[in-house]
Design an enzyme around this catalytic site. Structure first.
Site, short mmCIF file in Angstrom:
data_model
loop_
_atom_site.label_atom_id
_atom_site.label_comp_id
_atom_site.label_asym_id
_atom_site.label_seq_id
_atom_site.Cartn_x
_atom_site.Cartn_y
_atom_site.Cartn_z
N GLU A 75 -7.46 -5.65 4.39
CA GLU A 75 -8.60 -4.82 3.98
C GLU A 75 -9.34 -5.45 2.80
O GLU A 75 -10.58 -5.39 2.71
CB GLU A 75 -8.13 -3.41 3.60
CG GLU A 75 -7.63 -2.62 4.80
CD GLU A 75 -6.93 -1.35 4.35
OE1 GLU A 75 -7.55 -0.28 4.46
OE2 GLU A 75 -5.77 -1.43 3.89
N HIS B 214 -17.70 -4.43 22.98
CA HIS B 214 -17.94 -3.08 22.45
C HIS B 214 -16.63 -2.39 22.04
O HIS B 214 -16.56 -1.17 22.02
CB HIS B 214 -18.68 -2.19 23.45
CG HIS B 214 -19.84 -2.85 24.14
ND1 HIS B 214 -21.14 -2.75 23.69
CD2 HIS B 214 -19.88 -3.67 25.22
CE1 HIS B 214 -21.94 -3.46 24.48
NE2 HIS B 214 -21.20 -4.03 25.42
N LYS C 7 4.47 4.85 5.63
CA LYS C 7 3.29 3.99 5.73
C LYS C 7 3.55 2.54 5.38
O LYS C 7 4.32 2.22 4.50
CB LYS C 7 2.20 4.51 4.77
CG LYS C 7 1.61 5.83 5.23
CD LYS C 7 0.49 5.61 6.20
CE LYS C 7 -0.81 5.54 5.43
NZ LYS C 7 -1.95 5.40 6.24
N SER D 296 2.80 3.42 0.72
CA SER D 296 2.06 4.53 0.15
C SER D 296 2.96 5.25 -0.84
O SER D 296 4.17 5.34 -0.62
CB SER D 296 1.64 5.49 1.27
OG SER D 296 1.42 6.78 0.74
#
Ligand code: ARG
Length: 460
Positions: free
Chosen positions: A287, A153, A280, A274
């Site tokens: 992704e 979980h 970043k 970024s």
């Protein structure tokens, strides 16, 4: 090529909707190879003269050389790769080119070309996945004893080792490889010679063309041969399932790389920055692997629905079989390569993992197991006692092994100070030495087996 019975030509819309050359030009190598096998057989069987067969074979080589040098020309009037090649052949060698299409149809031709293409895609996937397994096994070997929290979980459950976690993906990728290998074996029969749908009256030798193209033999039913796309579906199913695994691995890296976790530093080569936030470093490759799995599953769905309910034999719907397979194949190849690089080059922050494993009462099960083993308490009761200990520790904001022996004895007098040895994360993972468990020695055994299976080492 088929204008004999028509008074007028196709409309602009007909030409556009009909043309598959924009995408099936990707089949040119397979189309040339299948045509060469076919014409060689026609010559050997005396269906065309040996001279014409040689002239055609030579002409096909010239067409192939042109394609190699300049790409395949896209003329919608020629519809597809089959007619494009035949038309260029006729320009190069004259009327003998017209004998190539004896005893075959575009229906068995496309079925053959596409099978050859998919067979290569299966081989490439298998090879790429093996490289991913090599990367997984090597990192797992490095980290057989590196402790991290194991989750259920996404809540801290029990300590595991990073090596164990990586080897879970080795298993998944192994099943993917076997799905591609299994599909390849099932599909490796030649439909060439099924002709339009019913076979042919010419004395062809289907075994000869099958062998020339590396098939195990010819298919056994001409109707099935030209209407079967199971091989493409098998490929897409294996690709889709594989992409699910890759997306899960990608997701782990995304979570691990986020600052609150900080379990991994992704390689710069597979991250982006970024344009506004200078600090970043984004896990874009991971992704996109996660995103690509959605598209690959979409490709499978597209072809399943195209094939659903088609009567025998060939229908033009089936021309739409190729774009989803081509798309899935290029997405899958990129996804495999990205994850292989990520696994090979990621910096695992084992200090952060180890510290996280200390949190969340990950060794609570070890306390319960200790009560069962040392005090002969039934597991359910031990579970309850442990729950009280966790509750007390939580209320004080401390770890389980920071509870004093008095506190523990107050919860259950059968606890003694030998229990502390069982509550460390090291003791916890070392204890889980059942076959396939997370104990470092067990992980080392699995890694050693995997290295032999991958051919990285001789059997000891
Ligand atoms: N371009 C076609 C395809 O990909 C080739 C087969 C055409 N057959 C036909 N009967 N029109 O399916």
């Amino acid at each position: 090529m088929w204008g004999g019975r028509f008074a007028g030509g196709p409309s602009a819309i007909m030409r556009e909707i009909n043309a598959s050359i924009p995408f099936d030009k990707a089949l040119w190598r397979q189309d040339i190879a299948a045509s060469k096998a076919h014409v060689d057989m026609l010559g050997a069987q005396g269906i065309v003269s040996v001279e014409d067969a040689a002239l055609i074979a030579d002409g096909l080589d010239k067409v192939a050389a042109e394609y190699e040098a300049n790409g395949v020309p896209e003329n919608w009037d020629l519809e597809d790769i089959h007619m494009t090649t035949e038309s260029r052949l006729a320009e190069l060698i004259g009327p003998a080119a017209g004998r190539l299409h004896t005893a075959r149809s575009r229906n068995d031709q496309v079925a053959t070309d596409f099978r050859l293409w998919v067979r290569d895609a299966m081989d490439q996937a298998e090879l790429g996945l093996k490289q991913l397994q090599v990367a997984l096994v090597s990192r797992a070997g490095e980290h057989a004893a590196s402790i991290m929290p194991g989750f259920t979980h996404l809540q801290t459950a029990q300590p595991v080792t990073l090596g164990h976690h990586l080897m879970a993906y080795y298993e998944m990728i192994g099943r993917d490889r076997s799905r591609f290998a299994d599909a390849r074996q099932r599909m490796n029969r030649s439909p060439l010679g099924a002709a339009a749908l019913a076979g042919t009256g010419f004395p062809i030798d289907r075994f000869r063309t099958a062998e020339a193209l590396g098939f195990d033999g010819p298919t056994d039913n001409s109707l099935d041969s030209v209407s079967d796309r199971d091989f493409a579906l098998d490929y897409l199913m294996a690709a889709a399932q594989c992409s699910l695994h890759l997306s899960r691995l990608a997701e782990e890296f995304i979570i691990w790389a986020s600052q609150p976790f900080g379990f991994v530093t992704l390689p710069d080569s597979l991250s982006t920055g970024s344009s506004i936030m200078p600090q970043k470093k984004n896990p874009d490759a991971a992704e996109l692997v996660r995103g690509h799995s959605g598209r690959i599953v979409g490709c499978l769905t597209a072809l399943m629905i195209t094939m659903k309910g088609l009567p025998l034999a060939y229908s033009k719907d089936m021309q739409d079989d190729k774009p989803p397979v081509f798309e899935a194949a290029s997405l899958l190849a990129l996804s495999i390569a990205a994850m292989t690089g990520m696994v090979a080059e990621a910096k695992f922050r084992t200090d952060r993992m180890r510290a996280a494993a200390e949190l969340g009462y990950a060794t609570a099960t070890d306390l319960a197991d200790w009560l069962v083993r040392q005090a002969n308490i039934p597991f359910r009761e031990a579970h309850h006692i442990t729950g009280s200990a966790v509750k007390l520790a939580e209320s004080r904001g401390i770890a389980l092994d920071q509870l004093s022996i008095e506190d523990l004895k107050a919860i259950d007098r059968r606890i003694d100070d030998r229990v502390y040895a069982a509550l460390s994360v090291e003791a916890s993972v070392a204890a889980r030495c059942s076959h396939g468990g997370t104990a470092p020695d067990e992980v080392r055994k699995r890694v050693a087996q995997a290295r032999v299976a991958l051919g990285l080492e001789e059997q000891a």
